[in-house]
Design a protein around this motif. Structure first.
Motif, PDB file in Angstrom:
ATOM      1  N   GLN A 169       0.829  -1.206   0.000  1.00  0.00           N
ATOM      2  CA  GLN A 169       0.000   0.000   0.000  1.00  0.00           C
ATOM      3  C   GLN A 169       0.863   1.254   0.000  1.00  0.00           C
ATOM      4  O   GLN A 169       0.515   2.261  -0.634  1.00  0.00           O
ATOM      5  CB  GLN A 169      -0.917  -0.023   1.225  1.00  0.00           C
ATOM      6  CG  GLN A 169      -1.763   1.227   1.410  1.00  0.00           C
ATOM      7  CD  GLN A 169      -2.558   1.176   2.709  1.00  0.00           C
ATOM      8  OE1 GLN A 169      -2.816   0.100   3.262  1.00  0.00           O
ATOM      9  NE2 GLN A 169      -2.955   2.337   3.197  1.00  0.00           N
ATOM     10  N   TYR A 170       1.997   1.189   0.703  1.00  0.00           N
ATOM     11  CA  TYR A 170       2.895   2.348   0.770  1.00  0.00           C
ATOM     12  C   TYR A 170       4.055   2.228  -0.222  1.00  0.00           C
ATOM     13  O   TYR A 170       5.042   2.946  -0.119  1.00  0.00           O
ATOM     14  CB  TYR A 170       3.427   2.514   2.199  1.00  0.00           C
ATOM     15  CG  TYR A 170       2.367   3.014   3.153  1.00  0.00           C
ATOM     16  CD1 TYR A 170       2.144   4.375   3.300  1.00  0.00           C
ATOM     17  CD2 TYR A 170       1.573   2.126   3.867  1.00  0.00           C
ATOM     18  CE1 TYR A 170       1.159   4.845   4.152  1.00  0.00           C
ATOM     19  CE2 TYR A 170       0.585   2.583   4.728  1.00  0.00           C
ATOM     20  CZ  TYR A 170       0.386   3.948   4.863  1.00  0.00           C
ATOM     21  OH  TYR A 170      -0.600   4.414   5.708  1.00  0.00           O
ATOM     22  N   GLU A 171       3.915   1.334  -1.184  1.00  0.00           N
ATOM     23  CA  GLU A 171       4.891   1.144  -2.254  1.00  0.00           C
ATOM     24  C   GLU A 171       6.296   0.883  -1.717  1.00  0.00           C
ATOM     25  O   GLU A 171       7.282   1.437  -2.202  1.00  0.00           O
ATOM     26  CB  GLU A 171       4.895   2.354  -3.196  1.00  0.00           C
ATOM     27  CG  GLU A 171       3.544   2.591  -3.861  1.00  0.00           C
ATOM     28  CD  GLU A 171       3.561   3.757  -4.833  1.00  0.00           C
ATOM     29  OE1 GLU A 171       4.528   4.546  -4.801  1.00  0.00           O
ATOM     30  OE2 GLU A 171       2.611   3.871  -5.637  1.00  0.00           O
ATOM     31  N   ILE A 172       6.360   0.028  -0.717  1.00  0.00           N
ATOM     32  CA  ILE A 172       7.638  -0.362  -0.113  1.00  0.00           C
ATOM     33  C   ILE A 172       8.034  -1.723  -0.671  1.00  0.00           C
ATOM     34  O   ILE A 172       7.322  -2.715  -0.479  1.00  0.00           O
ATOM     35  CB  ILE A 172       7.514  -0.430   1.420  1.00  0.00           C
ATOM     36  CG1 ILE A 172       7.143   0.956   1.974  1.00  0.00           C
ATOM     37  CG2 ILE A 172       8.825  -0.912   2.040  1.00  0.00           C
ATOM     38  CD1 ILE A 172       6.757   0.937   3.429  1.00  0.00           C
ATOM     39  N   ASN A 173       9.145  -1.771  -1.374  1.00  0.00           N
ATOM     40  CA  ASN A 173       9.590  -3.011  -1.997  1.00  0.00           C
ATOM     41  C   ASN A 173      10.393  -3.864  -1.022  1.00  0.00           C
ATOM     42  O   ASN A 173      11.252  -3.364  -0.290  1.00  0.00           O
ATOM     43  CB  ASN A 173      10.437  -2.710  -3.233  1.00  0.00           C
ATOM     44  CG  ASN A 173      10.665  -3.950  -4.084  1.00  0.00           C
ATOM     45  OD1 ASN A 173       9.717  -4.668  -4.392  1.00  0.00           O
ATOM     46  ND2 ASN A 173      11.904  -4.203  -4.455  1.00  0.00           N
ATOM     47  N   ILE A 174      10.131  -5.153  -0.991  1.00  0.00           N
ATOM     48  CA  ILE A 174      10.830  -6.094  -0.108  1.00  0.00           C
ATOM     49  C   ILE A 174      12.067  -6.621  -0.816  1.00  0.00           C
ATOM     50  O   ILE A 174      11.989  -7.187  -1.898  1.00  0.00           O
ATOM     51  CB  ILE A 174       9.902  -7.262   0.284  1.00  0.00           C
ATOM     52  CG1 ILE A 174       8.710  -6.735   1.092  1.00  0.00           C
ATOM     53  CG2 ILE A 174      10.675  -8.301   1.087  1.00  0.00           C
ATOM     54  CD1 ILE A 174       7.673  -7.793   1.401  1.00  0.00           C
ATOM     55  N   GLY A 175      13.240  -6.434  -0.186  1.00  0.00           N
ATOM     56  CA  GLY A 175      14.483  -6.943  -0.749  1.00  0.00           C
ATOM     57  C   GLY A 175      14.818  -8.337  -0.253  1.00  0.00           C
ATOM     58  O   GLY A 175      15.393  -9.154  -0.978  1.00  0.00           O
TER      59      GLY A 175
END
Length: 220
Positions: A169-175
Motif C-alpha cells: 500500500q505504501y509502495e515499499i519493496n521487499i528486498g
C-alpha cells in the motif's frame, strides 16, 4: 605520528583498529539496541572465539557498549563508551566463553530492564559488517545494511499477507524476507529488509494488523 590509543585512529565511516573487532562489534551492539527498542538497564555480553581472546586489546568491549548506546560505528564517543554507559545507568558485564561457536567473532548479548529482557547472537563478518543470527531462540539472518522490520506474530493464516499488504500500500519493496517459528500455531517471527525506509504511519498500521504482537524497525 604517535597515537595515544588505538581509538585515535578513526576513519571516515568506522572506528579502528579492526573493522571486525571494533566496527563490526559496534554494529552488533547498535542492532541489539534497535531491536530492543529502548535503552537497556543492563547487558550481559558473552564473547566467543577471537572476540573472547582479543576483545580488550582491539576495543571490542567499548565498541559493543557504544552500539548499545546507539552510537554509529564512526562516532568518536565510542572511545568513552563506558563513561557514557555509567552516566546512563547501564550496567554491562563481559563474559569470556571457552566453548566454540559457528563463527570466530561471535557475541551473545542479553539485554534487560524492569519491564522485560531479550537475547540475540551477532557475528562480525569483516569490513565493519555484522549479522544477527539468532533472536530469542529464533534463527534468522539480519544484516542491518538495509532498512528492516522485525515482526513478532501469532502463527496464524493471513498474518504474513496482512503485513505485505500494508507494505504494498505504501509502495515499499521487499528486498529480503524470511519467516521463522518454533512450533506450528505458536509465536512466529518475520524479518523483512526493504529498499526504502518505512514511514511511521505504515508502522502504526502494521501494529494494528490482526495476529501481530510487536513490530520493530531497524534503520541502516
Amino acid at each position: 605520528m604517535k597515537f595515544r590509543s588505538v581509538f585515535d585512529i578513526i576513519g571516515p565511516v568506522m572506528i579502528g583498529p579492526s573493522s571486525s573487532h571494533t566496527a563490526g562489534a559496534a554494529r552488533i551492539g547498535k542492532m541489539a539496541r534497535q531491536l530492543y527498542g529502548r535503552p537497556p538497564q543492563w547487558a550481559k555480553v558473552h564473547l566467543y572465539g577471537s572476540f573472547a581472546k582479543t576483545y580488550q586489546g582491539h576495543g571490542t568491549d567499548v565498541a559493543i557498549v557504544g552500539g548499545l548506546l546507539n552510537f554509529d560505528t564512526y562516532d568518536e564517543r565510542i572511545k568513552e563508551a563506558f563513561d557514557y554507559a555509567k552516566e546512563a545507568g547501564m550496567e554491562v558485564d563481559f563474559i569470556e566463553e571457552e566453548g566454540s561457536s559457528d563463527h570466530p567473532n561471535t557475541a551473545r548479548i542479553k539485554l534487560g530492564d524492569e519491564t522485560g529482557e531479550f537475547e540475540l547472537v551477532g557475528i562480525s563478518i569483516g569490513g565493519g559488517k555484522a549479522e544477527i543470527t539468532e533472536l530469542n531462540g529464533f534463527e534468522l539472518r539480519l544484516t542491518g545494511e538495509s532498512p528492516a522490520i522485525l515482526v513478532m506474530h501469532n502463527d496464524r493464516y493471513g498474518a504474513i499477507a496482512a503485513v505485505t499488504k500494508v507494505l504494498a500500500q505504501y509502495e515499499i519493496n521487499i528486498g529480503h524476507m524470511e519467516v521463522a517459528r518454533k512450533e506450528a500455531g505458536q509465536e512466529a517471527m518475520m524479518v523483512i529488509e526493504t529498499d526504502g525506509r518505512i514511514p511511521e504511519v505504515a508502522m502504526e498500521e502494521l501494529k494494528d494488523c490482526e495476529h501481530i504482537l510487536q513490530v520493530v524497525t531497524i534503520s541502516e
